[in-house]
Write a protein that holds these residues in place. Structure first.
Motif, mmCIF file in Angstrom:
data_model
loop_
_atom_site.group_PDB
_atom_site.id
_atom_site.type_symbol
_atom_site.label_atom_id
_atom_site.label_comp_id
_atom_site.label_asym_id
_atom_site.label_seq_id
_atom_site.Cartn_x
_atom_site.Cartn_y
_atom_site.Cartn_z
ATOM 1 N N PRO A 346 0.819 -1.209 0.000
ATOM 2 C CA PRO A 346 0.000 0.000 0.000
ATOM 3 C C PRO A 346 0.855 1.262 0.000
ATOM 4 C CG PRO A 346 0.108 -0.920 2.206
ATOM 5 C CD PRO A 346 0.812 -1.901 1.321
ATOM 6 N N GLN A 347 0.246 2.346 -0.438
ATOM 7 C CA GLN A 347 0.936 3.629 -0.479
ATOM 8 C C GLN A 347 1.225 4.109 0.945
ATOM 9 O OE1 GLN A 347 -0.568 7.766 -2.110
ATOM 10 N NE2 GLN A 347 -0.408 6.349 -3.836
ATOM 11 N N ILE A 348 2.324 4.869 1.077
ATOM 12 C CA ILE A 348 2.750 5.362 2.387
ATOM 13 C C ILE A 348 3.096 6.837 2.260
ATOM 14 C CG2 ILE A 348 4.623 5.229 4.109
ATOM 15 C CD1 ILE A 348 4.741 2.184 3.363
ATOM 16 N N ALA A 349 2.750 7.616 3.278
ATOM 17 C CA ALA A 349 3.131 9.027 3.308
ATOM 18 C C ALA A 349 3.490 9.404 4.733
ATOM 19 C CB ALA A 349 2.012 9.912 2.786
ATOM 20 N N SER A 350 4.429 10.338 4.868
ATOM 21 C CA SER A 350 4.925 10.678 6.197
ATOM 22 C C SER A 350 5.413 12.110 6.237
ATOM 23 C CB SER A 350 6.077 9.726 6.569
ATOM 24 O OG SER A 350 6.652 10.065 7.803
ATOM 25 N N VAL A 351 5.305 12.718 7.404
ATOM 26 C CA VAL A 351 5.873 14.041 7.638
ATOM 27 C C VAL A 351 6.188 14.162 9.123
ATOM 28 C CG1 VAL A 351 3.615 15.148 7.996
ATOM 29 C CG2 VAL A 351 5.583 16.528 7.268
ATOM 30 N N GLY A 352 7.313 14.790 9.430
ATOM 31 C CA GLY A 352 7.637 15.079 10.814
ATOM 32 C C GLY A 352 8.141 13.887 11.610
ATOM 33 N N LEU A 353 8.004 13.974 12.912
ATOM 34 C CA LEU A 353 8.554 12.987 13.834
ATOM 35 C C LEU A 353 7.868 11.635 13.715
ATOM 36 C CD1 LEU A 353 9.037 14.748 17.297
ATOM 37 C CD2 LEU A 353 10.825 13.900 15.788
ATOM 38 N N ARG A 359 10.537 9.172 20.996
ATOM 39 C CA ARG A 359 10.998 8.482 22.207
ATOM 40 C C ARG A 359 12.504 8.636 22.384
ATOM 41 N NH1 ARG A 359 7.694 4.043 20.469
ATOM 42 N NH2 ARG A 359 9.619 2.986 19.849
ATOM 43 N N ARG A 360 13.246 8.454 21.288
ATOM 44 C CA ARG A 360 14.709 8.524 21.365
ATOM 45 C C ARG A 360 15.178 9.894 21.833
ATOM 46 N NH1 ARG A 360 19.037 10.177 18.682
ATOM 47 N NH2 ARG A 360 17.824 11.157 17.017
ATOM 48 N N ARG A 361 14.493 10.939 21.383
ATOM 49 C CA ARG A 361 14.890 12.301 21.718
ATOM 50 C C ARG A 361 14.251 12.806 23.001
ATOM 51 N NH1 ARG A 361 13.865 15.414 16.132
ATOM 52 N NH2 ARG A 361 14.130 17.195 17.547
ATOM 53 N N GLY A 362 13.434 11.975 23.637
ATOM 54 C CA GLY A 362 12.801 12.379 24.886
ATOM 55 C C GLY A 362 11.750 13.452 24.706
ATOM 56 N N ILE A 363 11.096 13.490 23.557
ATOM 57 C CA ILE A 363 10.072 14.497 23.272
ATOM 58 C C ILE A 363 8.716 13.984 23.738
ATOM 59 C CG2 ILE A 363 8.855 15.730 21.419
ATOM 60 C CD1 ILE A 363 11.479 15.649 19.830
ATOM 61 N N GLU A 364 8.023 14.765 24.547
ATOM 62 C CA GLU A 364 6.683 14.398 24.995
ATOM 63 C C GLU A 364 5.712 14.473 23.817
ATOM 64 O OE1 GLU A 364 5.601 13.490 28.094
ATOM 65 O OE2 GLU A 364 7.694 13.433 28.763
ATOM 66 N N TYR A 365 4.792 13.514 23.767
ATOM 67 C CA TYR A 365 3.846 13.524 22.649
ATOM 68 C C TYR A 365 2.557 12.801 23.028
ATOM 69 C CZ TYR A 365 5.349 8.670 21.895
ATOM 70 O OH TYR A 365 5.628 7.335 22.052
#
Length: 451
Positions: A346-353, A359-365
């Protein structure tokens, strides 16, 4: 030595620079290959024309789940190939003639710097007040024992072959491998994918990567955490020896496709002789206005950035064009968000984190995942495997990343790209906008509402 006001190296996105506003300058371009660069001749455009055809074939074969019983009578590869390249190939000559007819000198031999702002192009030595370097990238050919003794293809050559091969070994598990496995698999080729990592499309969000690996493994033979140790000729093509966690395998196939990444063409340019600073990957180092370490030399596209995306190169070309014309009003890219899509099945699209990067960068989300199956159009598609995933900042509620796997993914992601670019909150994009019912965009709305 001939001297110019402006010399542009590379006629892919570099060709976009030369608008009528530069007509008063003495200008030259250097392009040893085809005008239009990788995108037009060996990349985005022809590959997507093949993908559309493969999608049509897959659509017929999948129609039974909708109660439509149909079959594909045959796939006319040569007709498909010729439709693609009979449309694309004439564009080179017309572009080259257009430049010459409008007073631009065109050098069709490879250019190499011999000193800062001095270039050897064939037998000619040229200099200029301003250079723009846009020489792009090329496929990486890995150091595999025996590879130089067997016929093999890269993305540069595979689309122009004469027949659909009965079988193919694909070395690599990135977006190029994913797209060509889809194309040739749909056309009847028996595909074996050899991937050194534990999943395909490892750069994608891990949930997307895992789902894609699962689905592709149902259609093709997929060898994961696998290393190619040697390649040999075989009576019917090639024999590829692969070391996997469960031992050694020998995979025989009619055709070998190598797609393990791309490298910038700075070595062919002899960038170091031109005084250009390079990064550890061989890309030309620039500031945020795309000036290089040599005053008067600018650079853009794959030779600079690591994205290898035509839309990024186009944006950089527009920026450099402005900065050349307005040296007292230098601009930087306003948008550092770099979306991408993989036109596979299937087609895939992505942007950003991605979630693993957060998780690796310790960014809350915050995260929300919504299956297509929970939207009305997903019902119509009888889709049970596709989903939309959105990550958001829990404090200011802006979108941190978005990842989609499924039909129309490259289109569905656009409102999420705009939200990231414009700094809109998930609440604004979810509640202040009407989504057409029962369009597939409702699955994006549902993912946002869940946040």
């Amino acid at each position: 030595m001939r001297h110019y006001d402006l010399v542009v190296l590379g006629m892919g996105s570099g060709n976009m620079l030369l608008t009528d506003e530069f007509a008063h300058l003495r200008t030259a371009v250097v392009e040893p290959d085809r005008f239009g660069g990788t995108c037009l001749n060996r990349g985005c455009i022809p590959s997507k024309m093949f993908v559309v055809t493969a999608d049509a074939v897959e659509g017929v074969r999948a129609a039974a789940r909708l109660g439509v019983h149909a079959s594909v009578e045959r796939v006319d590869w040569r007709a498909i190939r010729d439709r693609v390249f009979h449309r694309i190939d004439p564009l080179h000559d017309s572009a080259l003639d257009y430049r010459r007819e409008n007073g631009v000198d065109v050098y069709t031999e490879e250019g190499r710097f011999v000193a800062p702002k001095v270039l050897q192009a064939g037998t000619e030595r040229i200099s200029a007040d301003t250079f723009v370097v846009a020489v792009g990238s090329r496929p990486v050919v890995p150091d595999i024992p025996g590879l130089d003794t067997v016929p093999y293809h890269t993305s540069d050559t595979i689309m122009r072959i004469d027949e659909v091969p009965a079988s193919m070994v694909v070395i690599g598990g990135g977006f190029i491998a994913a797209e060509f496995s889809h194309v040739f698999g749909a056309f009847g080729t028996d595909i074996t994918i050899v991937q050194r990592g534990p999943r395909l499309l490892m750069a994608e969000d891990e949930q997307v990567s895992a789902r894609f690996t699962e689905l592709v493994s149902q259609r093709h033979r997929v060898l994961l955490e696998a290393a190619v140790t040697c390649v040999e000729r075989h009576a019917d093509g090639v024999a590829v020896t692969v070391t996997c966690p469960d031992g050694e395998h020998v995979v025989r196939a009619a055709t070998l496709l190598v797609c393990v990444g791309r490298r910038p063409n700075t070595d062919r340019l002899d960038a170091a002789a031109g005084g250009l600073d390079l990064d550890e990957h061989g890309h030309i180092a620039t500031d945020n206005t795309y000036r290089t370490s040599v005053p008067g030399v600018w650079a853009l596209g794959d030779v600079v950035n690591h994205f290898q995306l035509k839309h990024m190169a186009n944006a950089e070309s527009r920026l450099v064009q402005h900065n050349l014309l307005h040296p007292q009003d230098l601009r930087t890219l306003a948008n550092t968000v770099a979306p991408h899509a993989v036109f596979t099945s299937p087609q895939i699209a992505s942007v950003g984190l991605t979630e693993q990067e957060a998780r690796r960068r310790g960014i809350e989300y915050l995260v929300s995942t919504r299956p297509y199956a929970e939207a009305a159009y997903g019902w119509a598609l009888e889709d049970t495997t596709s989903f939309v995933k959105v990550l958001a900042n829990p404090v200011d509620r802006t979108v941190l990343g978005a990842h989609i796997i499924g039909p129309q993914a490259s289109t569905l992601i656009q409102p999420l790209i705009q939200a990231m670019t414009l700094g809109l909150t998930v609440d604004q994009v979810a509640r202040d906008v009407l989504y057409i019912h029962p369009a597939l965009t409702e699955v994006v709305e549902q993912a946002l509402l869940a946040l």
